[in-house]
Design a protein around this motif. Structure first.
Motif, PDB file in Angstrom:
ATOM      1  N   GLU A 170      -8.835  -0.187  -9.524  1.00  0.00           N
ATOM      2  CA  GLU A 170      -8.263   1.164  -9.629  1.00  0.00           C
ATOM      3  C   GLU A 170      -9.287   2.154 -10.175  1.00  0.00           C
ATOM      4  O   GLU A 170      -9.355   3.295  -9.718  1.00  0.00           O
ATOM      5  CB  GLU A 170      -7.022   1.152 -10.535  1.00  0.00           C
ATOM      6  CG  GLU A 170      -5.788   0.567  -9.900  1.00  0.00           C
ATOM      7  CD  GLU A 170      -5.680  -0.926 -10.155  1.00  0.00           C
ATOM      8  OE1 GLU A 170      -6.661  -1.511 -10.670  1.00  0.00           O
ATOM      9  OE2 GLU A 170      -4.622  -1.510  -9.840  1.00  0.00           O
ATOM     10  N   ARG A 171     -10.084   1.706 -11.129  1.00  0.00           N
ATOM     11  CA  ARG A 171     -11.117   2.585 -11.676  1.00  0.00           C
ATOM     12  C   ARG A 171     -12.180   2.872 -10.628  1.00  0.00           C
ATOM     13  O   ARG A 171     -12.628   4.021 -10.493  1.00  0.00           O
ATOM     14  CB  ARG A 171     -11.750   1.938 -12.907  1.00  0.00           C
ATOM     15  CG  ARG A 171     -12.824   2.797 -13.548  1.00  0.00           C
ATOM     16  CD  ARG A 171     -13.409   2.152 -14.791  1.00  0.00           C
ATOM     17  NE  ARG A 171     -14.409   3.008 -15.403  1.00  0.00           N
ATOM     18  CZ  ARG A 171     -15.073   2.714 -16.514  1.00  0.00           C
ATOM     19  NH1 ARG A 171     -14.837   1.578 -17.145  1.00  0.00           N
ATOM     20  NH2 ARG A 171     -15.976   3.541 -16.995  1.00  0.00           N
TER      21      ARG A 171
ATOM     22  N   HIS B 194     -10.755   5.345  -8.165  1.00  0.00           N
ATOM     23  CA  HIS B 194     -10.664   6.675  -8.785  1.00  0.00           C
ATOM     24  C   HIS B 194     -12.014   7.388  -8.727  1.00  0.00           C
ATOM     25  O   HIS B 194     -12.095   8.559  -8.336  1.00  0.00           O
ATOM     26  CB  HIS B 194     -10.199   6.517 -10.232  1.00  0.00           C
ATOM     27  CG  HIS B 194     -10.368   7.750 -11.065  1.00  0.00           C
ATOM     28  ND1 HIS B 194      -9.514   8.826 -11.007  1.00  0.00           N
ATOM     29  CD2 HIS B 194     -11.334   8.083 -11.977  1.00  0.00           C
ATOM     30  CE1 HIS B 194      -9.930   9.757 -11.847  1.00  0.00           C
ATOM     31  NE2 HIS B 194     -11.019   9.343 -12.448  1.00  0.00           N
TER      32      HIS B 194
ATOM     33  N   ASP C  18      -3.317   5.307  -1.628  1.00  0.00           N
ATOM     34  CA  ASP C  18      -3.846   4.842  -2.919  1.00  0.00           C
ATOM     35  C   ASP C  18      -3.705   5.962  -3.950  1.00  0.00           C
ATOM     36  O   ASP C  18      -3.537   7.131  -3.596  1.00  0.00           O
ATOM     37  CB  ASP C  18      -5.318   4.440  -2.788  1.00  0.00           C
ATOM     38  CG  ASP C  18      -5.515   3.252  -1.870  1.00  0.00           C
ATOM     39  OD1 ASP C  18      -5.159   2.137  -2.261  1.00  0.00           O
ATOM     40  OD2 ASP C  18      -6.040   3.458  -0.756  1.00  0.00           O
ATOM     41  N   TRP C  19      -3.829   5.563  -5.236  1.00  0.00           N
ATOM     42  CA  TRP C  19      -3.703   6.526  -6.325  1.00  0.00           C
ATOM     43  C   TRP C  19      -5.046   6.754  -7.015  1.00  0.00           C
ATOM     44  O   TRP C  19      -5.857   5.849  -7.115  1.00  0.00           O
ATOM     45  CB  TRP C  19      -2.713   6.020  -7.370  1.00  0.00           C
ATOM     46  CG  TRP C  19      -1.271   6.153  -6.978  1.00  0.00           C
ATOM     47  CD1 TRP C  19      -0.485   5.194  -6.398  1.00  0.00           C
ATOM     48  CD2 TRP C  19      -0.449   7.313  -7.120  1.00  0.00           C
ATOM     49  NE1 TRP C  19       0.774   5.675  -6.184  1.00  0.00           N
ATOM     50  CE2 TRP C  19       0.828   6.986  -6.632  1.00  0.00           C
ATOM     51  CE3 TRP C  19      -0.666   8.592  -7.633  1.00  0.00           C
ATOM     52  CZ2 TRP C  19       1.890   7.886  -6.619  1.00  0.00           C
ATOM     53  CZ3 TRP C  19       0.388   9.497  -7.624  1.00  0.00           C
ATOM     54  CH2 TRP C  19       1.640   9.145  -7.122  1.00  0.00           C
ATOM     55  N   ALA C  20      -5.235   7.973  -7.512  1.00  0.00           N
ATOM     56  CA  ALA C  20      -6.394   8.310  -8.338  1.00  0.00           C
ATOM     57  C   ALA C  20      -5.942   9.351  -9.359  1.00  0.00           C
ATOM     58  O   ALA C  20      -4.810   9.831  -9.311  1.00  0.00           O
ATOM     59  CB  ALA C  20      -7.547   8.840  -7.482  1.00  0.00           C
TER      60      ALA C  20
ATOM     61  N   TYR D 232      -2.942   8.601 -13.761  1.00  0.00           N
ATOM     62  CA  TYR D 232      -2.659   7.277 -13.189  1.00  0.00           C
ATOM     63  C   TYR D 232      -3.489   6.194 -13.881  1.00  0.00           C
ATOM     64  O   TYR D 232      -2.977   5.107 -14.175  1.00  0.00           O
ATOM     65  CB  TYR D 232      -2.952   7.283 -11.688  1.00  0.00           C
ATOM     66  CG  TYR D 232      -2.754   5.930 -11.051  1.00  0.00           C
ATOM     67  CD1 TYR D 232      -1.481   5.399 -10.889  1.00  0.00           C
ATOM     68  CD2 TYR D 232      -3.838   5.163 -10.645  1.00  0.00           C
ATOM     69  CE1 TYR D 232      -1.287   4.141 -10.334  1.00  0.00           C
ATOM     70  CE2 TYR D 232      -3.658   3.908 -10.077  1.00  0.00           C
ATOM     71  CZ  TYR D 232      -2.376   3.409  -9.922  1.00  0.00           C
ATOM     72  OH  TYR D 232      -2.192   2.157  -9.378  1.00  0.00           O
ATOM     73  N   LEU D 233      -4.759   6.482 -14.148  1.00  0.00           N
ATOM     74  CA  LEU D 233      -5.611   5.481 -14.819  1.00  0.00           C
ATOM     75  C   LEU D 233      -5.066   5.115 -16.196  1.00  0.00           C
ATOM     76  O   LEU D 233      -5.164   3.956 -16.622  1.00  0.00           O
ATOM     77  CB  LEU D 233      -7.046   6.007 -14.963  1.00  0.00           C
ATOM     78  CG  LEU D 233      -7.986   5.826 -13.782  1.00  0.00           C
ATOM     79  CD1 LEU D 233      -9.412   6.134 -14.203  1.00  0.00           C
ATOM     80  CD2 LEU D 233      -7.923   4.433 -13.198  1.00  0.00           C
TER      81      LEU D 233
ATOM     82  N   VAL E 250      -2.611   2.445 -15.736  1.00  0.00           N
ATOM     83  CA  VAL E 250      -3.233   1.159 -15.389  1.00  0.00           C
ATOM     84  C   VAL E 250      -3.725   0.442 -16.630  1.00  0.00           C
ATOM     85  O   VAL E 250      -3.435  -0.745 -16.846  1.00  0.00           O
ATOM     86  CB  VAL E 250      -4.397   1.373 -14.390  1.00  0.00           C
ATOM     87  CG1 VAL E 250      -5.133   0.060 -14.146  1.00  0.00           C
ATOM     88  CG2 VAL E 250      -3.868   1.926 -13.066  1.00  0.00           C
TER      89      VAL E 250
END
Length: 842
Positions: free
Chosen positions: A50-51, A54, A664-666, A670-671, A674
């Motif tokens: 995820e990082r 992003h 997808d998410w950014a 959102y981070l 996570v």
């Protein structure tokens, strides 16, 4: 081992003194290399998927961390004075080093989009210079409110606030840039309210205040502990070795952390405040028993040998169990938490080693005369104010055992119920007190605007058009009637496309150039046929020129807007609709998507003739294969972001994405979700792992399964009570609370170890229940109580911090120490009383 250490300490005192001094100075020399890091992104591993996505999305769409400046006028910001101040600040911000000038956004540097005549669009500055009269200000209001990209983003719907978005190159500069902006605002001839917020500012500001707090809290903790020890023993020379051990432990540990290249994060900034009180506890046990045992005329070295003979094993095991509790944090997937656990755990073992070497060396080095004077000034242990209270507590604990245990069982039940009410949530802005200027700015601006928190939905076309393009080129390259030179060139182009060292648009240009070089008519026909295929593929690949795809995005945005969780969303669809409206009639009825891909392409071509053409690439990639929806949220709480994610998941399940499309998410909001999810799961693994390890150690220490389980009961109840209380009072389960779970385990078991070990030794000596119980509530209970008070009070300086995580740690760790000591001194005697025939049957 204990005899070897004591012999070294007693007979090599100068070596001990000089060795500790040189060791401390060597690590203190590393402190100037300190580097501060408060970026929550670093709570995730560098290779976290995820990082990585992003950061890739930030690069793809040229996004930057942004400072949000808001101006609020209780009547209306549409007046010449307020708008003039906004223009002034915008111009000033463009000249600040570290600001991305091209993407800076306010009313002063965005376009007004209007129709020049049917089929023609005009882009002109919304407010290049401030209006000089109220009519001009109202004209700007009408223009701004007509543009959906600006409404509730740059100007509030109620007309009382305007925003300046300041994108920055490096988020670590955000505090300095925000301070620069604040200084310039103070020079403006403005009577309006100005506010500065944004996650980058909050995170960087936290780093600054964290650094200051670290320099204040640790010395205050040391002073608090010193005063407490003086209250207990009333003699400065006698308590001096405890303070030397504590300070040396802190300086060596922090020096090692910094010297090894680790940054000081929010977690590691608390290492000093944790170690200061914990490093004293073994010294308190030694000083208490030394004062209790030493008699005039007796050699200090003989007394210290007796004391260490009683205390070495329980001190060793309490240090090891505390270390295990902290080292268990290394099981979490959060790097700063791993570093914190590793260094506090190592620091505890260092404190143990320094205590068992330095304190005996110091005490045995005192002359008989000095020692006599010390002991004369020391208050009699029997006269301690703790003594009568502890004796009364001992009588209560030894009687009505069943009633006590029923009460503890009831508390445990209530705690379990409270644990079920725990709410998992965090928000970096809420790390500041409610009256902090950042919290006020966050509250005010999110009341007026659609939201200062960002999240990004990234849609990507997964259809592999390159494969078909490669095949089209390869087919021509296999034609034997074409020259080997042309075939070799075609194979090179196909290979470059296959290895992503070339793109389809670039290949089209290359093929077009090649066609002018060919003289053979057959070769030219074949190449032009391939070019036609490639053009068709290129057109098909531009998925985000498709009206149906843009309409899907619009419908998703409407769904999010209706939910109330999202303040506003912006996307390529909004850009297309706005330009299309002005191209047609300028009326709201034409705020729709064109019917064809060519119509969409025409609107975007028009948009690129604006003063800010680069803004288009914040919403879509130049090949039109990726696009994003920018979500503005009025809350940075993880719980709210999780709700938005769930909302999108439900929508996509009910309304599947267009074919060959993924989502997808950014975004920072959102981070944060996570890393908190990873922390909660990691802390649970850490707690379970540490609990099992400590249980095994208890069984090994006491060589008894029964006593091992007995030692675990007070800490089990303590943990349950603390986390049940969190649920009952409605305190969010955030980062500091999560970390405290493993720390509670390591610290709470210490008292039980000392109590059980001393109880068994006393019982073995006297073989009488009442005598044993009575003696346990003398020196052993005093030492346990003193340690609990020292550790609890050692964390009280954190209560005066301006940062909520520090306050949380201070409150809960002080509570943990008080509760665990009280539970140990009441629960264990009650249990031993009931189980005495079984526990002591041998």
């Amino acid at each position: 081992m204990v005899n070897a250490l004591l012999n070294f300490a007693i007979h090599r005192r100068k070596w001990v003194y000089w060795g500790l001094l040189l060791l401390t100075l060597a690590f203190v020399a590393q402190l100037p290399k300190i580097q501060i890091d408060t970026d929550p992104e670093n709570m995730l591993n560098a290779n976290n998927p995820e990082r990585l996505f992003h950061n890739q999305a930030k690069t793809t769409f040229a996004m930057h961390d942004t400072i949000v400046v808001g101006v609020v006028n209780q009547h209306s910001i549409y007046n010449p004075q307020t708008l003039a101040a906004l223009v002034d600040l915008t111009e000033y911000a463009t000249g600040i080093d570290g600001v991305v000038q091209a993407d800076l956004m306010s009313l002063a540097n965005v376009d007004n989009i209007t129709q020049a005549e049917p089929g023609t669009i005009r882009f002109e500055w919304m407010m290049k210079s401030a209006p000089t009269d109220l009519a001009g200000a109202k004209r700007i209001q009408a223009q701004a409110e007509k543009l959906p990209l600006l409404r509730n983003t740059l100007v509030s719907g109620d007309g009382k606030a305007a925003a300046l978005y300041v994108p920055i190159v490096d988020k670590n500069q955000s505090y300095a840039i925000a301070r620069d902006l604040k200084a310039h605002i103070a020079t403006l001839a403005s009577q309006d309210d100005w506010h500065i917020t944004g996650l980058p500012v909050a995170e960087d500001r936290f780093g600054y205040e964290m650094f200051v707090q670290m320099g204040i809290s640790a010395p205050l903790a040391g002073l608090t502990i010193f005063l407490l020890l003086w209250v207990f023993f009333r003699n400065v020379p006698f308590i001096l070795p405890a303070m030397i051990v504590a300070m040396a432990t802190v300086m060596i540990t922090m020096g090692a952390l910094i010297g090894m290249g680790f940054t000081v994060h929010i977690m590691s900034s608390m290492i000093a405040i944790f170690l200061m009180p914990i490093a004293v506890v073994d010294s308190v046990h030694i000083l208490s028993e030394f004062a209790d045992r030493h008699k005039p005329g007796q050699q200090a070295s003989d007394t210290i040998r007796q004391v260490m003979g009683h205390l070495f094993t329980p001190m060793l095991f309490t240090s090891v169990t505390s270390t295990v509790g902290f080292l268990s944090l290394m099981l979490t997937p959060i790097p700063p938490v791993q570093v914190f656990g590793a260094f506090v755990g190592s620091g505890i073992m260092l404190a143990f080693l320094l205590t068992v070497i330095f304190v005996p060396a110091y005490l045995s080095g005192l002359s008989d005369k000095s020692l006599s004077r010390l002991l004369e000034k020391l208050p009699k242990e029997a006269d301690s104010k703790l003594t009568p209270a502890l004796r009364t507590l001992g009588k209560l604990a030894g009687s009505h055992a069943k009633l006590w245990l029923l009460g503890f069982a009831a508390l445990f039940g209530l705690s379990v119920y409270g644990i079920n009410m725990i709410n998992i949530n965090d928000n970096p802005v809420r790390w500041f007190k409610s009256d902090h200027e950042l919290r006020i700015a966050d509250r005010v601006l999110n009341e007026h605007f659609a939201g200062t928190y960002d999240a990004f939905l990234v849609l990507s076309d997964t259809h592999n058009v390159n494969h078909k393009a490669i095949q089209a080129i390869a087919n021509v390259a296999e034609d034997k009637q074409i020259s080997e030179e042309t075939r070799s060139w075609l194979r090179q182009q196909a290979e470059a496309l296959e290895h992503n060292s070339n793109t389809l648009p670039a290949l089209l240009l290359a093929v077009d150039d090649k066609s002018f070089e060919l003289s053979d008519e057959y070769e030219l026909d074949q190449l032009l046929a391939a070019q036609s295929t490639l053009e068709a593929l290129s057109s098909q690949s531009k998925r985000f020129l498709s009206p149906s795809v843009l309409d899907y995005m619009s419908q998703l945005q409407l769904h999010l807007q209706d939910s109330g969780l999202v303040g506003k969303s912006n996307s390529l669809s909004d850009v297309v609709k706005t330009v299309n409206r002005e191209l047609r009639s300028g009326n709201q009825t034409d705020f729709v998507l064109p019917e064809s891909a060519n119509g969409v392409a025409q609107t975007l071509l028009q948009y690129q003739s604006s003063h800010r053409p680069q803004d288009l690439w914040h919403f879509v990639t130049p090949d039109y294969r990726q696009s994003l929806i920018w979500l503005q949220l009025t809350s940075g709480d993880n719980q709210d972001m999780t709700g938005v994610v769930k909302l999108v998941e439900d929508y996509v399940q009910a309304n599947p994405l267009p074919a060959d499309m993924k989502l997808d998410w950014a975004g920072k909001a959102y981070l944060n979700v996570v890393w908190q999810q990873e922390m909660v799961a990691g802390m649970l693994d850490s707690l379970i792992g540490a609990f099992v390890m400590v249980l095994v150690m208890m069984v090994v220490l006491f060589r008894s399964l029964a006593f091992g389980i007995l030692a675990m009961l007070p800490l089990t109840l303590t943990i349950s009570l603390i986390y049940g209380l969190i649920g009952w009072i409605g305190k969010d389960y955030d980062m500091p609370i999560a970390v405290l779970s493993s720390l509670t385990l390591g610290l709470s078991v210490d008292f039980a170890i000392h109590f059980i070990e001393r109880f068994r030794a006393t019982w073995a000596e006297h073989k009488d229940w009442q005598t044993t119980l009575s003696l346990m509530f003398e020196e052993p209970a005093r030492a346990i109580s003193r340690n609990a008070i020292v550790i609890a009070m050692g964390f009280t300086p954190l209560l005066f911090a301006p940062l909520v995580p520090y306050i949380t740690v201070g409150v809960f760790l002080a509570s943990i120490m008080a509760i665990s000591a009280l539970v140990t001194l009441i629960m264990l005697p009650s249990l031993v009383s009931l189980l005495r025939p079984w526990l002591f049957k041998a």
